[in-house]
Design an enzyme around this catalytic site. Sequence first.
Site, PDB file in Angstrom:
ATOM      1  N   ASP A 480       0.834  -1.209   0.000  1.00 21.61           N
ATOM      2  CA  ASP A 480       0.000   0.000   0.000  1.00 21.61           C
ATOM      3  C   ASP A 480       0.868   1.258   0.000  1.00 21.61           C
ATOM      4  O   ASP A 480       2.079   1.204   0.278  1.00 21.61           O
ATOM      5  CB  ASP A 480      -0.904  -0.043   1.245  1.00 21.61           C
ATOM      6  N   ASP A 550     -10.576   2.176  -3.582  1.00 19.37           N
ATOM      7  CA  ASP A 550     -11.171   1.843  -2.285  1.00 19.37           C
ATOM      8  C   ASP A 550     -12.689   1.828  -2.369  1.00 19.37           C
ATOM      9  O   ASP A 550     -13.370   1.376  -1.449  1.00 19.37           O
ATOM     10  CB  ASP A 550     -10.733   2.865  -1.221  1.00 19.37           C
TER      11      ASP A 550
HETATM   12  C1  DGJ Z   1      -5.902   1.741   1.808  1.00 16.92           C
HETATM   13  C2  DGJ Z   1      -6.247   0.527   1.004  1.00 16.92           C
HETATM   14  O1  DGJ Z   1      -6.691   0.885  -0.255  1.00 16.92           O
HETATM   15  C3  DGJ Z   1      -7.297  -0.281   1.775  1.00 16.92           C
HETATM   16  O2  DGJ Z   1      -7.725  -1.373   1.010  1.00 16.92           O
HETATM   17  C4  DGJ Z   1      -6.696  -0.711   3.075  1.00 16.92           C
HETATM   18  O3  DGJ Z   1      -5.630  -1.592   2.837  1.00 16.92           O
HETATM   19  C5  DGJ Z   1      -6.217   0.500   3.873  1.00 16.92           C
HETATM   20  N1  DGJ Z   1      -5.369   1.344   3.088  1.00 16.92           N
HETATM   21  C6  DGJ Z   1      -5.491   0.069   5.105  1.00 16.92           C
HETATM   22  O4  DGJ Z   1      -4.942   1.119   5.785  1.00 16.92           O
END
Ligand code: DGJ
Length: 740
Positions: A480, A550
Amino acid sequence: MLKTFSAAAVLLGASLAAAAQPAFVSYDSAAKTFRLDGGGASYVFGVNSRGELQQLYWGGRLGATDTFPQAAPLPEWASFDSSYNNTPQEYAGWGAGLFAEPALKVTFADGNRDLVLHYASHTVKANGFDVVLKDVKRKVAVTLHYSVDPESGILARWATIENGEALPVTVEQAAAAAWALPPAHYTLNYLTGRWAGEWTLNQEAVRQGARVIESRRGSTGHQANPWFAIAAGEPEEEQGEVWFGALAWSGSWRITVEQDQLDHVRVTGGFNPFDFGYVLHPGQTLETPVFYGGYSANGMGGASRLLHHFELAHVLPRTAATEGQPLPRPRPVIYNSWEATEFAVTEAGQMELAEKAAALGIDRFVMDDGWFGQRKDDHAGLGDWYVNKEKFPNGLKPLIDKVHALGMDFGLWVEPEMVNPNSDLYRKHPEWVLNFPLRPRTEQRNQMILNLARPDVRAYVLGFLDKLLTENDIAFLKWDYNRNWSEPGWDQLAPAEQKKVYVEFTRNLYAILAELRHRHPKVEIESCSGGGGRVDLGILRYTDEVWPSDNTDPFDRLTMQDGFTYAYTPQVMMAWVTDSPHWLNKRTTTLTYRMLSSMQGSLGIGANISKWSAEEAATVKRLIAAYHEVQPTIVEGDLYRLISPQDGSEFSATQTVRADKGQSVVFAFIHSTQEKRGFPRLKLKGLDPAAQYTISPIEGKALAGSPAVASGAWWMNHGLEMDADFRGDFQAAAFRLDRK
Ligand code: DGJ
């Protein structure tokens, strides 16, 4: 690092295979022209009478014996636009009165900023050329690299800039390549967005002036994606000429599409010149990212099918299991804990979710954020990559063993480039973050960015990830990256050198990913950046899949997935089924609607499955099994966007066809029907007209209006007739066709 293309047979969609002819790379020494052919495309450039490298042709494949005369520079336009400015050069230095976007702009140590590049020499390679250009006076040389994929005709172009002077030269702007098109009416297609709203397809007429698509953020960005497609006239899905390109760079980038004063179109892309400055000391070189470019005579659909096959065959990495195989394997169906637990991960809670996931037929269990350091929320822990003992008293092993015993492999979330000020790492190494000394340090999501360009930071990040993968049986990392740059200082270096951070950060990211893959060849990696903030053909050389957004709302996802597939293969498009009503839009949808929306890409489940009823679990189990049966067709086949969901469309539909035309999968979605309108008859594409196909529902209404068996010609010409009562809000259906 870069793969060049071999003529070895690559399994392509049959439509492509039919078009494929032997690769052809030739240099005509009399006319000084270079020609590359592949698939249905030809690309030709030559040395003009002044010595510049001039583009001559990019389009449909020419006859094998066709030749071009030597390139002739375009004339000047009165006393205001010189011939140098008007001539579409392959790689123009900023000098000699150039007003169009330069490919290369430098400042010499004595203040001279004039650069005029002329042909010096070339080398013919198996599938391309290296062409060396030199400044007319100074010892700056640029090697232009060209490589053509024989199957798709997609070109890879990039440049290496070398300082042969006795003093430093500062590179202020460096493109990978410039592409040119003759005057005509064109439509530019490009993708923009924002967090939770990525992958918006924009379409606008190309007009005089410049349209800049870029990221100044230090990474690819949600806001624009480094891909373009230029259609002749109005873009059509299955017909018409389309020229397209994608830049393989995950740092700040820029693509400039400009139509000049004489209506010629140029597309120049590479490092973003904003705040750029790369000092080349004597003898040093700078290599640009790769800019891929291709041509299709079959509309936007044809262009994206070429790109999808190219990405699968030539860009995506292989694991130990798939090394030497023509295509990477389809993605395991994952379960991810994020939306179920957020940061509140515990050994018992994850084990409970793992049991539920295994019962659904999930292949891979992924534990998301919250397992490390003092991570209770987003205020602490990033940088401290040790297992949190309160949550996992015996480390990760008991959970991983349990996941394995349940028949799944195990994946883990990391965010390696980030640090919370509230962490042991930051307390020990405050100098490791991007910063300008004595200036405020901007936090976003309570975190700062480690300067990965620094050798010590690079060693730290590689070291902890290597340790994590060595000590634990981990099959997958979700990597991430949850903010963009601010205060991009690198105070280890002299002031004039600090802007190298824009190059070295991203190179080190790639180097770490490559080294991890080398040391742990079974491990697969997802590129996530708070959703789709780091999706490009650069990161996809090292990662197996991406997290597009997301936003997991299944209706929003239809348009996002539509946009995404213009540039990227459905194989890398991870799509989770999450809970309803959805947290973002408060929209309520059925479980089957959510499942079918996600099944258009690489399926995952991200809901709180502990709360699912037995009936819901049974539905998902059945659909995961059905998905597994047809997954290769969905993610590797030829994608046809039959009805676009864009612009609030009442209906949408996609179809994928396996390379041998033996199987096809159709997805159909209804937004909201009105006035008793039924789903339009769906004329399918890409089937074998002479073959007989059986149709069967994967989910949704029976097809009372269609025969159970009919020829490919029937399905393509008459079309698939849905049931009259396939109406309502947020309805979905999916079908498979199998050749008898
Ligand atoms: C952002 C990601 O896109 C989510 O899927 C998740 O992993 C969160 N970060 C976790 O902090």
